[in-house]
Design a protein around this motif. Structure first.
Motif, PDB file in Angstrom:
ATOM      1  N   THR A   1      -5.786  -9.997  -5.472  1.00 43.90           N
ATOM      2  CA  THR A   1      -5.885  -9.425  -6.357  1.00 43.90           C
ATOM      3  C   THR A   1      -4.638  -8.987  -7.110  1.00 43.90           C
ATOM      4  O   THR A   1      -3.654  -8.492  -6.889  1.00 43.90           O
ATOM      5  CB  THR A   1      -6.271  -7.758  -6.059  1.00 43.90           C
ATOM      6  OG1 THR A   1      -7.584  -7.912  -5.342  1.00 43.90           O
ATOM      7  CG2 THR A   1      -6.813  -7.041  -7.308  1.00 43.90           C
ATOM      8  N   TYR A   2      -4.465  -9.754  -8.390  1.00 42.70           N
ATOM      9  CA  TYR A   2      -3.434  -9.962  -9.246  1.00 42.70           C
ATOM     10  C   TYR A   2      -3.162  -8.514 -10.121  1.00 42.70           C
ATOM     11  O   TYR A   2      -4.045  -7.854 -10.630  1.00 42.70           O
ATOM     12  CB  TYR A   2      -3.473 -10.981 -10.158  1.00 42.70           C
ATOM     13  CG  TYR A   2      -2.950 -12.315  -9.621  1.00 42.70           C
ATOM     14  CD1 TYR A   2      -1.726 -12.688  -9.621  1.00 42.70           C
ATOM     15  CD2 TYR A   2      -3.848 -13.112  -8.836  1.00 42.70           C
ATOM     16  CE1 TYR A   2      -1.312 -13.681  -8.959  1.00 42.70           C
ATOM     17  CE2 TYR A   2      -3.488 -14.471  -8.358  1.00 42.70           C
ATOM     18  CZ  TYR A   2      -2.089 -14.353  -8.497  1.00 42.70           C
ATOM     19  OH  TYR A   2      -1.562 -15.734  -7.705  1.00 42.70           O
TER      20      TYR A   2
ATOM     21  N   TYR B   1      -1.884  -8.234  -4.630  1.00 40.95           N
ATOM     22  CA  TYR B   1      -1.968  -7.810  -3.129  1.00 40.95           C
ATOM     23  C   TYR B   1      -3.013  -8.525  -2.415  1.00 40.95           C
ATOM     24  O   TYR B   1      -4.060  -8.985  -3.094  1.00 40.95           O
ATOM     25  CB  TYR B   1      -2.156  -6.229  -3.323  1.00 40.95           C
ATOM     26  CG  TYR B   1      -3.338  -5.597  -3.749  1.00 40.95           C
ATOM     27  CD1 TYR B   1      -4.526  -5.361  -3.091  1.00 40.95           C
ATOM     28  CD2 TYR B   1      -3.435  -5.278  -5.176  1.00 40.95           C
ATOM     29  CE1 TYR B   1      -5.671  -4.772  -3.667  1.00 40.95           C
ATOM     30  CE2 TYR B   1      -4.441  -4.469  -5.524  1.00 40.95           C
ATOM     31  CZ  TYR B   1      -5.584  -4.516  -4.975  1.00 40.95           C
ATOM     32  OH  TYR B   1      -6.544  -3.838  -5.456  1.00 40.95           O
ATOM     33  N   THR B   2      -3.028  -8.302  -1.286  1.00 44.37           N
ATOM     34  CA  THR B   2      -4.063  -8.839  -0.278  1.00 44.37           C
ATOM     35  C   THR B   2      -4.383  -7.901   0.613  1.00 44.37           C
ATOM     36  O   THR B   2      -3.821  -6.906   0.845  1.00 44.37           O
ATOM     37  CB  THR B   2      -3.533 -10.149   0.395  1.00 44.37           C
ATOM     38  OG1 THR B   2      -2.591  -9.916   1.324  1.00 44.37           O
ATOM     39  CG2 THR B   2      -3.293 -11.369  -0.481  1.00 44.37           C
ATOM     40  N   MET B   3      -5.945  -7.985   1.129  1.00 48.34           N
ATOM     41  CA  MET B   3      -6.095  -7.160   2.192  1.00 48.34           C
ATOM     42  C   MET B   3      -6.102  -7.812   3.648  1.00 48.34           C
ATOM     43  O   MET B   3      -6.496  -8.652   3.778  1.00 48.34           O
ATOM     44  CB  MET B   3      -7.712  -6.775   1.747  1.00 48.34           C
ATOM     45  CG  MET B   3      -7.737  -5.987   0.303  1.00 48.34           C
ATOM     46  SD  MET B   3      -6.903  -4.365   0.267  1.00 48.34           S
ATOM     47  CE  MET B   3      -7.640  -3.320   1.367  1.00 48.34           C
TER      48      MET B   3
ATOM     49  N   PHE C   1      -5.759  -2.985   4.883  1.00 47.56           N
ATOM     50  CA  PHE C   1      -4.919  -2.198   4.305  1.00 47.56           C
ATOM     51  C   PHE C   1      -4.294  -3.167   3.126  1.00 47.56           C
ATOM     52  O   PHE C   1      -4.262  -4.489   3.340  1.00 47.56           O
ATOM     53  CB  PHE C   1      -3.992  -1.450   4.738  1.00 47.56           C
ATOM     54  CG  PHE C   1      -4.401  -0.263   5.745  1.00 47.56           C
ATOM     55  CD1 PHE C   1      -4.535   0.856   5.258  1.00 47.56           C
ATOM     56  CD2 PHE C   1      -4.690  -0.554   7.253  1.00 47.56           C
ATOM     57  CE1 PHE C   1      -4.834   1.886   6.167  1.00 47.56           C
ATOM     58  CE2 PHE C   1      -4.825   0.323   7.833  1.00 47.56           C
ATOM     59  CZ  PHE C   1      -5.172   1.794   7.338  1.00 47.56           C
ATOM     60  N   PRO C   2      -4.043  -2.774   1.963  1.00 45.42           N
ATOM     61  CA  PRO C   2      -3.169  -3.632   0.810  1.00 45.42           C
ATOM     62  C   PRO C   2      -1.931  -4.130   1.569  1.00 45.42           C
ATOM     63  O   PRO C   2      -1.152  -3.467   2.052  1.00 45.42           O
ATOM     64  CB  PRO C   2      -3.242  -2.604  -0.294  1.00 45.42           C
ATOM     65  CG  PRO C   2      -3.963  -1.657  -0.146  1.00 45.42           C
ATOM     66  CD  PRO C   2      -4.102  -1.458   1.503  1.00 45.42           C
ATOM     67  N   ARG C   3      -1.729  -5.414   1.214  1.00 39.27           N
ATOM     68  CA  ARG C   3      -0.270  -5.914   1.457  1.00 39.27           C
ATOM     69  C   ARG C   3       0.458  -6.462   0.112  1.00 39.27           C
ATOM     70  O   ARG C   3      -0.400  -7.229  -0.580  1.00 39.27           O
ATOM     71  CB  ARG C   3      -0.239  -6.817   2.346  1.00 39.27           C
ATOM     72  CG  ARG C   3       1.370  -7.540   2.941  1.00 39.27           C
ATOM     73  CD  ARG C   3       1.241  -8.614   3.939  1.00 39.27           C
ATOM     74  NE  ARG C   3       0.790  -8.128   5.048  1.00 39.27           N
ATOM     75  CZ  ARG C   3       0.857  -8.834   6.136  1.00 39.27           C
ATOM     76  NH1 ARG C   3       1.003  -9.888   6.161  1.00 39.27           N
ATOM     77  NH2 ARG C   3       0.352  -8.096   7.288  1.00 39.27           N
ATOM     78  N   TYR C   4       1.399  -5.760  -0.338  1.00 35.20           N
ATOM     79  CA  TYR C   4       1.701  -5.715  -1.695  1.00 35.20           C
ATOM     80  C   TYR C   4       2.932  -7.039  -1.879  1.00 35.20           C
ATOM     81  O   TYR C   4       3.933  -7.285  -0.971  1.00 35.20           O
ATOM     82  CB  TYR C   4       2.524  -4.623  -2.097  1.00 35.20           C
ATOM     83  CG  TYR C   4       1.627  -3.525  -2.330  1.00 35.20           C
ATOM     84  CD1 TYR C   4       0.429  -3.427  -3.245  1.00 35.20           C
ATOM     85  CD2 TYR C   4       1.327  -2.564  -1.209  1.00 35.20           C
ATOM     86  CE1 TYR C   4      -0.632  -2.602  -3.500  1.00 35.20           C
ATOM     87  CE2 TYR C   4       0.331  -1.549  -1.481  1.00 35.20           C
ATOM     88  CZ  TYR C   4      -0.588  -1.546  -2.361  1.00 35.20           C
ATOM     89  OH  TYR C   4      -1.342  -0.557  -2.450  1.00 35.20           O
TER      90      TYR C   4
ATOM     91  N   GLY D   1      -2.477   3.813   2.095  1.00 34.86           N
ATOM     92  CA  GLY D   1      -1.779   2.516   1.703  1.00 34.86           C
ATOM     93  C   GLY D   1      -2.215   2.026   0.212  1.00 34.86           C
ATOM     94  O   GLY D   1      -1.838   1.031  -0.235  1.00 34.86           O
ATOM     95  N   THR D   2      -3.114   2.784  -0.508  1.00 40.28           N
ATOM     96  CA  THR D   2      -3.570   1.904  -1.644  1.00 40.28           C
ATOM     97  C   THR D   2      -2.652   2.854  -3.044  1.00 40.28           C
ATOM     98  O   THR D   2      -1.850   3.726  -2.717  1.00 40.28           O
ATOM     99  CB  THR D   2      -4.958   2.543  -2.076  1.00 40.28           C
ATOM    100  OG1 THR D   2      -5.346   3.972  -2.048  1.00 40.28           O
ATOM    101  CG2 THR D   2      -5.891   1.910  -0.915  1.00 40.28           C
ATOM    102  N   ASP D   3      -2.990   2.452  -4.185  1.00 37.21           N
ATOM    103  CA  ASP D   3      -2.424   2.822  -5.253  1.00 37.21           C
ATOM    104  C   ASP D   3      -0.912   2.873  -5.365  1.00 37.21           C
ATOM    105  O   ASP D   3       0.058   3.808  -5.839  1.00 37.21           O
ATOM    106  CB  ASP D   3      -3.006   4.311  -5.476  1.00 37.21           C
ATOM    107  CG  ASP D   3      -2.488   4.864  -6.865  1.00 37.21           C
ATOM    108  OD1 ASP D   3      -2.894   4.149  -7.684  1.00 37.21           O
ATOM    109  OD2 ASP D   3      -2.166   5.993  -7.094  1.00 37.21           O
TER     110      ASP D   3
END
Length: 367
Positions: A42-43, A50-52, A73-76, A126-128
């Motif tokens: 997700t750009y 980030y990817t989940m 969870f998101p990985r940035y 983990g979001t936002d």
């Protein structure tokens, strides 16, 4: 070919060529191409995404049995901090959960803006992820202490040399407070007007966010403390103490086991919940949970999980190192651990703010 058809063809060709030279159209096409090539990403801007990813096994090396929870969870992946969304006090959606803040160097780029530590924040689930401030701190200086005002507006930090800075998220103003040699402690007043800090060994000052004035004070503070209009509750080296600030009366002392040796009873991990109701202290052998309302002390031997960060009502806790986020549900004995960042360098320890949101629960119901 008729003259009319030639005119229409030339007009269509002209429109097509104009579209190719349109920066917005080119950017949109590039974004669509990236999405097609990397559907798992997700750009966020041109260079960031980030990817989940699934959470991982977490081990504390203790006897305490915790149920390992697995969820995404998101990985940035942040290459350009300048393109990342900033924390916005007017965006209510950012404050529907408690939040962590931390110092992170997202890039080793030679770009002056991108290189170095900045303050970031994210929700406890983990979001936002948000960029808090553009102010960059050199990695060599590091960040030792990081605290947020109760109204979320001001973030203050101290580097390893004790140099203290306050950033006003609302106005973007930066205030440099002190070049003292003490990076600890710092503590906000309940109304967010004052930041108390140690300017030198056992010498304290107060910054007024309304006037900008710095004045000397007699109030002795700790970082692991909660300050209200008439009371301070603070975690000391081996106890939790409450004082009435109007009468200068000591309200209570909840101590670790005095029959133990100093080594056994002194805390090397300390924390306090956002309201001051609960506090934590532990070392290699013992752990203590303090209830300042009921005036009780629960002592644990080995079978406990340290709490560097303690949430409301001691329901959740977290490790303060944000390289891997590790959260414990202390009521249901569950643990989540995930790698939130693909690369970069952390400095110092993370901290909790906005801790009363969602009634202090770190995950939304059903997640």
């Amino acid at each position: 070919m008729s003259a009319l058809k030639k005119i229409l063809l030339l007009a269509l060709l002209s429109i097509t060529l104009m579209g190719c030279n349109d920066p917005e159209s080119a950017a949109a096409e590039a974004a669509q191409l990236r999405a097609e090539q990397h559907p798992e990403r997700t750009y966020v801007g041109e260079h960031n995404y980030y990817t989940m990813e699934s959470s991982e096994h977490a081990a504390f090396g203790r006897k305490k049995e915790l149920k390992v929870m697995y969820q995404d969870f998101p990985r940035y992946f942040v290459e350009k901090a300048k393109e990342w969304p900033k924390e916005d006090l007017n965006d209510a959606s950012s404050y529907d959960l408690p939040r962590f803040q931390f110092a992170w160097a997202n890039s080793s780029s030679k770009d002056e803006y991108e290189n170095g530590l900045k303050i970031w924040s994210m929700k406890t689930d983990g979001t936002d992820l948000r960029l808090v401030t553009d102010v960059t701190v050199e990695l060599v200086n590091g960040i030792k202490n990081l605290t947020r005002s109760p109204n979320n507006r001001y973030v203050a930090w101290a580097d390893l040399g004790g140099y203290k800075t306050v950033y006003d998220i609302k106005t973007g103003k930066v205030v440099e407070l002190s070049i003292a040699m003490s990076p600890l402690p710092m503590l906000w007043s309940e109304d967010s007007r004052y930041l108390y800090f140690e300017r030198a060994r056992n010498l304290y000052s107060r910054w007024d966010s309304m006037t900008g004035e710095v004045s000397k004070v007699d109030l002795k503070i700790r970082t692991e403390a909660v300050l209200t209009e008439d009371k301070i509750i603070k975690v000391t080296d081996a106890a939790v103490v409450g004082y009435n600030l109007k009468t200068n009366e000591r309200l209570f002392v909840l101590s670790s086991d005095r029959s133990l040796s100093d080594k056994e009873r002194i805390f090397n991990v300390k924390s306090i919940s956002p309201t001051g109701r609960f506090a934590w202290g532990s070392n290699q052998d013992y752990g203590w949970l303090f209830d300042t309302k009921k005036q009780t002390v629960k002592q644990m031997v080995d079978d406990f999980v340290p709490a560097q960060i303690l949430g409301k009502d001691a329901h959740y806790s977290a490790l303060s190192k944000m390289t891997y986020v590790t959260i414990v549900d202390r009521v249901e004995d569950k643990v989540w651990s995930w790698r939130a960042f693909s690369h970069g360098a952390m400095s110092g320890e993370g901290s909790l703010y906005n801790g009363l949101a969602n009634n202090g629960l770190w995950f939304k119901e059903g997640k």
